[in-house]
Design a protein around this motif. Structure first.
Motif, PDB file in Angstrom:
ATOM      1  N   LYS A   1     -48.645 -39.820  -9.434  1.00 13.09           N
ATOM      2  CA  LYS A   1     -48.868 -39.250 -10.763  1.00 13.09           C
ATOM      3  C   LYS A   1     -49.231 -40.365 -11.727  1.00 13.09           C
ATOM      4  O   LYS A   1     -48.706 -41.482 -11.607  1.00 13.09           O
ATOM      5  CB  LYS A   1     -47.590 -38.583 -11.266  1.00 13.09           C
ATOM      6  CG  LYS A   1     -47.126 -37.428 -10.405  1.00 13.09           C
ATOM      7  CD  LYS A   1     -45.747 -37.004 -10.832  1.00 13.09           C
ATOM      8  CE  LYS A   1     -45.136 -36.094  -9.781  1.00 13.09           C
ATOM      9  NZ  LYS A   1     -43.705 -35.887 -10.016  1.00 13.09           N
TER      10      LYS A   1
ATOM     11  N   GLY B   1     -52.074 -36.780 -16.011  1.00 12.14           N
ATOM     12  CA  GLY B   1     -51.832 -36.295 -17.361  1.00 12.14           C
ATOM     13  C   GLY B   1     -52.830 -36.982 -18.277  1.00 12.14           C
ATOM     14  O   GLY B   1     -53.285 -38.094 -17.983  1.00 12.14           O
TER      15      GLY B   1
ATOM     16  N   TRP C   1     -52.140 -31.230 -18.030  1.00 12.59           N
ATOM     17  CA  TRP C   1     -51.116 -31.669 -18.985  1.00 12.59           C
ATOM     18  C   TRP C   1     -51.802 -32.610 -19.966  1.00 12.59           C
ATOM     19  O   TRP C   1     -52.391 -33.620 -19.573  1.00 12.59           O
ATOM     20  CB  TRP C   1     -49.984 -32.400 -18.267  1.00 12.59           C
ATOM     21  CG  TRP C   1     -48.843 -32.755 -19.179  1.00 12.59           C
ATOM     22  CD1 TRP C   1     -47.798 -31.958 -19.521  1.00 12.59           C
ATOM     23  CD2 TRP C   1     -48.637 -33.998 -19.865  1.00 12.59           C
ATOM     24  NE1 TRP C   1     -46.947 -32.627 -20.386  1.00 12.59           N
ATOM     25  CE2 TRP C   1     -47.438 -33.892 -20.607  1.00 12.59           C
ATOM     26  CE3 TRP C   1     -49.347 -35.203 -19.931  1.00 12.59           C
ATOM     27  CZ2 TRP C   1     -46.935 -34.909 -21.402  1.00 12.59           C
ATOM     28  CZ3 TRP C   1     -48.844 -36.236 -20.722  1.00 12.59           C
ATOM     29  CH2 TRP C   1     -47.650 -36.085 -21.444  1.00 12.59           C
TER      30      TRP C   1
ATOM     31  N   ALA D   1     -42.787 -37.834 -23.680  1.00 11.43           N
ATOM     32  CA  ALA D   1     -43.227 -36.547 -23.104  1.00 11.43           C
ATOM     33  C   ALA D   1     -43.647 -36.742 -21.643  1.00 11.43           C
ATOM     34  O   ALA D   1     -43.379 -35.877 -20.790  1.00 11.43           O
ATOM     35  CB  ALA D   1     -44.381 -35.976 -23.922  1.00 11.43           C
TER      36      ALA D   1
ATOM     37  N   GLU E   1     -42.224 -34.886 -18.259  1.00 14.37           N
ATOM     38  CA  GLU E   1     -43.130 -34.109 -17.398  1.00 14.37           C
ATOM     39  C   GLU E   1     -43.224 -34.692 -15.985  1.00 14.37           C
ATOM     40  O   GLU E   1     -43.203 -33.964 -15.000  1.00 14.37           O
ATOM     41  CB  GLU E   1     -44.525 -34.082 -18.048  1.00 14.37           C
ATOM     42  CG  GLU E   1     -45.604 -33.377 -17.238  1.00 14.37           C
ATOM     43  CD  GLU E   1     -45.426 -31.864 -17.191  1.00 14.37           C
ATOM     44  OE1 GLU E   1     -44.675 -31.311 -18.034  1.00 14.37           O
ATOM     45  OE2 GLU E   1     -46.040 -31.225 -16.306  1.00 14.37           O
ATOM     46  N   PHE E   2     -43.360 -36.014 -15.900  1.00 15.33           N
ATOM     47  CA  PHE E   2     -43.705 -36.624 -14.602  1.00 15.33           C
ATOM     48  C   PHE E   2     -42.564 -37.432 -13.969  1.00 15.33           C
ATOM     49  O   PHE E   2     -42.679 -37.847 -12.826  1.00 15.33           O
ATOM     50  CB  PHE E   2     -44.920 -37.549 -14.762  1.00 15.33           C
ATOM     51  CG  PHE E   2     -46.158 -36.831 -15.221  1.00 15.33           C
ATOM     52  CD1 PHE E   2     -46.779 -35.901 -14.412  1.00 15.33           C
ATOM     53  CD2 PHE E   2     -46.702 -37.079 -16.485  1.00 15.33           C
ATOM     54  CE1 PHE E   2     -47.919 -35.237 -14.834  1.00 15.33           C
ATOM     55  CE2 PHE E   2     -47.848 -36.423 -16.914  1.00 15.33           C
ATOM     56  CZ  PHE E   2     -48.453 -35.499 -16.091  1.00 15.33           C
TER      57      PHE E   2
END
Ligand code: NAD
Length: 259
Positions: free
Chosen positions: A8, A36, A62, A80, A84-85
């Motif tokens: 990611k 993202g 995202w 954030a 999320e990750f």
């Protein structure tokens, strides 16, 4: 199996489907990565970036607004991203800015202090600011890649203050590589040949640059933006596990030529 399965990362700098960051994202996702995206704040930009990504098959992306010249925006983005990750394994810095008035042929000697400071801040310092925040999200190491250009090394008429900013960016990447290597975080720059993007069109004499590259480069052509994306897969994956502090050219070989 993809080279980036389960990996990611964050991508800075998609503005539209010509953006180098967009072509990098497409290639990373094709190899199994989850990306993202941060974009320059604004409703119009958000709509444009979302449509670009969705039209390109990167559905339901995202996305988070972030003006990279603002520390508070960067703090919010990385907070954030952590939620999320959890962890990141790559970050792509594909952001630059300089007042286009000073990207005209013959204008370098006129560069005012404020224009210089802003260009160096957005185009070079932000790599440090991003690396500082990414480090905490890379417990298993990672790869940070920033986009540069040959104007960092040699005078490219019209590139002006951006050439100085790219020289700083390349030096920043080397110093970050030295500091972050013990955390198994690699930092490299990817020096791309001219690509027809929004930012490139602001540079004076850009059409002549495309003609010149076609005449002089060993491959007798300009590069496709997609070719930058393919090299980003190499730099973000374990294929380049022993490579850090480097400047990797994707320029049809232009940089090796003398006269
Ligand atoms: P682009 O205009 O598509 O991308 C530049 C991005 O920078 C945009 O998404 C813009 O929103 C973003 N940006 C500018 N200021 C920002 C800020 N304060 N906060 C957040 N984002 C900001 O153009 P591109 O050519 O894809 O540029 C990407 C990178 O590639 C840049 O670093 C550029 O210098 C570099 N590069 C471009 C070329 C080329 O010929 N196009 C060649 C070599 C390197």
């Amino acid at each position: 199996m993809g080279l980036l399965d389960g990996r990611k990362g964050l991508i800075f700098g998609v503005a539209n489907d010509r953006s180098i960051a967009y072509h990098i994202a497409r290639n990373l996702v094709e190899h199994g990565a989850t990306c993202g995206f941060s974009y320059l704040p604004g409703e119009k930009m958000e709509r444009r970036v979302r449509k670009t990504l969705e039209d390109g098959g990167l559905s339901n992306p995202w996305m988070f607004p972030c003006d990279v010249s603002k520390d508070e925006d960067l703090d919010r983005l990385f907070e954030a991203a952590r939620a999320e990750f959890d962890a990141l394994s790559f970050v792509v810095h594909s952001v630059a800015f300089a007042d286009r008035e000073y990207l005209k042929l013959g204008m370098f000697a006129e560069t005012p202090r404020a224009v210089f400071t802003q260009a160096l801040d957005i185009s070079a310092y932000t790599l440090i600011a991003i690396a500082q925040r990414a480090r905490g999200l890379m417990p298993n190491g990672g790869s940070i890649v920033a986009l540069s250009y040959y104007g960092a090394e040699k005078v490219v008429p019209g590139y002006n203050v951006m050439g100085v900013a790219k020289a700083a960016l390349e030096a920043v990447a080397r110093y970050l590589a030295a500091d972050l290597g013990r955390h198994n975080i690699r930092v490299n720059t990817l020096s791309a040949g001219p690509c027809r993007t929004l930012s490139a069109m602001a540079v004076g004499g850009i059409d002549e640059m495309f003609e010149w590259v076609e005449r002089k480069a060993p491959l007798c052509r300009n590069i496709e933006t997609d070719e930058v994306g393919k090299t980003a897969v190499y730099l973000c994956s374990d294929l380049s596990s022993g490579v850090t502090g480097e400047n990797v050219y994707v320029d049809a070989g232009y940089n090796v030529m003398g006269v």
